[in-house]
Write an enzyme that holds these catalytic residues in place. Structure first.
Site, mmCIF file in Angstrom:
data_model
loop_
_atom_site.group_PDB
_atom_site.id
_atom_site.type_symbol
_atom_site.label_atom_id
_atom_site.label_comp_id
_atom_site.label_asym_id
_atom_site.label_seq_id
_atom_site.Cartn_x
_atom_site.Cartn_y
_atom_site.Cartn_z
ATOM 1 N N CYS A 75 0.833 -1.208 0.000
ATOM 2 C CA CYS A 75 0.000 0.000 0.000
ATOM 3 C C CYS A 75 0.860 1.247 0.000
ATOM 4 O O CYS A 75 0.474 2.258 -0.569
ATOM 5 C CB CYS A 75 -0.992 -0.026 1.165
ATOM 6 S SG CYS A 75 -0.248 -0.531 2.690
ATOM 7 N N GLU B 197 -3.808 3.394 -8.322
ATOM 8 C CA GLU B 197 -2.937 2.415 -7.666
ATOM 9 C C GLU B 197 -2.853 1.161 -8.549
ATOM 10 O O GLU B 197 -3.854 0.512 -8.823
ATOM 11 C CB GLU B 197 -3.528 2.056 -6.308
ATOM 12 C CG GLU B 197 -2.625 1.131 -5.530
ATOM 13 C CD GLU B 197 -3.133 0.881 -4.117
ATOM 14 O OE1 GLU B 197 -4.330 0.602 -3.954
ATOM 15 O OE2 GLU B 197 -2.309 0.941 -3.187
#
Ligand code: ADP
Length: 497
Positions: A304, A401
């Site tokens: 992340c 992402e």
């Protein structure tokens, strides 16, 4: 079932891991025992390095979810854990940490096999999980209340109490550490717990459940519900949970928060990121290249906090990128358990294809895509580390992402532009600055909108360092003293003198 392991992989696994894989499929762990897996809900555990199934487990049904939450509720309400002396909870959690440390190699092999990550990285994950557990074990006996300066006719105190039943929904990239960020503080303060690991990576969570029982944590205090999104959704919709800690994608985090509104359950959300790494021309460029590589190639970019946007002074752009690519070519792509591997496969075929689609789109939109390595001959979900230059700010590859080994590079001409690019993202999880200019260190770290700023380093995690995001990266801080707020309620008591 019999694990479908290639002879090479079988030869790299310990006999304990092999016997664990050859057991009957796992089911939910509720009230201290395993439920028998039902064949109509079996999900394969796939080795991402070969694409072969190595074991299976049963997805938890809605009834299992109800039973697990009820077990955790009973265990909380009768005080079998929350009303123990804090020293006893501390000792029990330390015992659990010792057991996990003793089995570290077994758990690291399971984790490497399940996630695809290099064994060396999996070993660090287990070490981190042990350290986090020991850190919060200590908190059991350290958290204190306060005497509040109310009007003089009263004595008022603030005390910290357990919240009740805490649930964790966790992702596949760091299964055990991310679980431990939630489980360790929850248990230290006397809460009971229900874990829903990612459907891709159940093995280490299941192994930990077994260790919890061995450590003497009472039945019902820790429950595990293997399963996919439907199990997670059932867990977020049910009454009887007091707090949900979620780590995963922003979209699923939004679904969790919507569901939690219906039951008024507290949530903390650690979501995605598109973290910038700012490299100024005055930086120690040699160290910065290694730092940027570690920030994006670790765990094949499925992190992340992946530093997936390199924002670099135009004057050093070309030489920096050339050297970064040349060093990246020396990494060795392969099966996570193979000793020479420094970069493993992605967790699943779906994830590999998602990453490939991002890269294809960037190329179709005119960005330069440089693939740095040949893929290994083996089957498996491999993606070569990829560097994308010449992308426009705002383009999808620069904004979304990717969760894979893809680095997007953007040049800047001055500090103001660097900061505009860095903050020009919906996310705000992590960031880094590489510079030797002390004033710039302070100016830039103050201006970055992110939960964490690393200066001349990247990806430093420690049990004492609070971690979490701003903007679309979520809210709430895990680790450090910040977690005390998440796993305790503050009670005000007012005594009329
Ligand atoms: P990723 O798999 O990309 O990490 P997710 O955010 O979907 O992304 O997964 C994180 C965790 O959330 C996993 O344990 C997954 O099973 C779980 N999950 C998926 N969908 C839901 C949902 N609707 N409600 C609750 N949990 C969910």
């Amino acid at each position: 079932m019999t694990a479908q392991l290639t002879p090479e992989v079988r030869g790299l696994l310990s006999s304990t891991v092999l016997s664990w894989l050859d057991k009957p499929p796992l089911g939910p762990f509720i009230d201290g025992s395993w439920r028998t897996a039902r064949s109509d809900t079996l999900i394969d555990v796939i080795d991402p390095g070969t694409g072969l199934p190595v074991t299976a487990y049963a997805a938890s049904s809605a009834e299992d979810v109800t039973d697990a939450v009820a077990a955790a509720r009973r265990a909380f309400d009768d005080g079998r854990w929350s009303e123990l002396d804090p020293e006893v909870r501390e000792q029990t959690l330390r015992h659990l940490a010792d057991l996990l440390e003793k089995d570290a190699e077994v758990v690291a092999q399971l984790e490497a096999l399940d996630t695809g990550k290099p064994l060396a990285e999996a070993r660090l994950d287990i070490e981190e999980a042990v350290a986090v557990l020991r850190y919060y074990a200590g908190w059991a006996t350290k958290v204190e209340g306060s005497v509040i300066p109310a009007p003089r006719r009263f004595v008022a105190t603030g005390t910290r109490e357990a919240i009740g039943v805490c649930a964790a929904i966790t992702p596949w990239n760091y299964p055990l550490p991310i679980l431990m960020y939630k489980l360790a503080p929850a248990l230290a303060f006397g809460n009971t717990f229900v874990a829903k690991p990612s459907e891709q990576t159940v093995l280490s969570t299941a192994y930990l459940a077994q260790l919890c029982a061995m450590a003497g944590i009472p039945d019902g205090v820790v429950n595990v519900l293997p399963g996919a999104g439907a199990t997670g959704a059932a867990l977020t919709a049910i009454q009887g949970i007091d707090k949900i800690a979620f780590t995963g994608s922003t979209r699923t985090g939004q679904a969790v928060m919507r569901a939690a509104a219906g039951t008024l359950t507290k949530v903390s959300l650690e979501l995605g990121g598109k973290s910038p790494q700012l490299v100024f021309a005055d930086a120690d460029l040699d160290a910065a290249i290694d730092g940027v590589m570690g920030g994006i190639w670790t765990n094949a970019g499925q992190v992340c906090v992946a530093g997936s946007r390199l924002i670099i002074d135009r004057r050093v752009h070309d030489e920096f990128v050339a050297e970064l690519i040349s060093r990246t070519r020396r990494l060795s792509l392969g099966h996570g358990l193979a000793p020479a591997t420094s970069l493993g496969p992605l967790v699943s075929a779906v994830q590999r294809d998602r990453v490939a689609a991002f890269v294809d789109q960037a190329a179709a939109e005119g960005a330069n895509v440089e693939t740095t390595s040949e893929l290994p001959d083996e089957e498996g979900f491999f993606v070569a580390p990829t560097v994308v230059t010449g992308a426009r700010p705002g383009q999808r590859i620069e904004q979304e992402e990717v969760f894979g080994p893809v680095l997007t590079v953007l040049p800047f001409d001055d500090e103001g532009e660097a900061l505009r690019l860095a903050n020009g993202s919906a996310y705000g999880l992590a960031s880094s600055v590489w510079t030797t200019n002390a004033s710039r260190v302070h100016r830039v770290s103050r201006a970055l909108r992110a939960g964490t700023v690393w200066v001349n380093t990247y990806g430093v995690f420690h049990p004492t360092l609070p971690f979490g995001g701003v903007k679309a990266s979520g809210f709430g801080r895990e680790l450090g003293s910040a977690a005390v707020d998440h796993y305790t309620e503050l009670k005000t008591t007012v005594i009329d003198l």
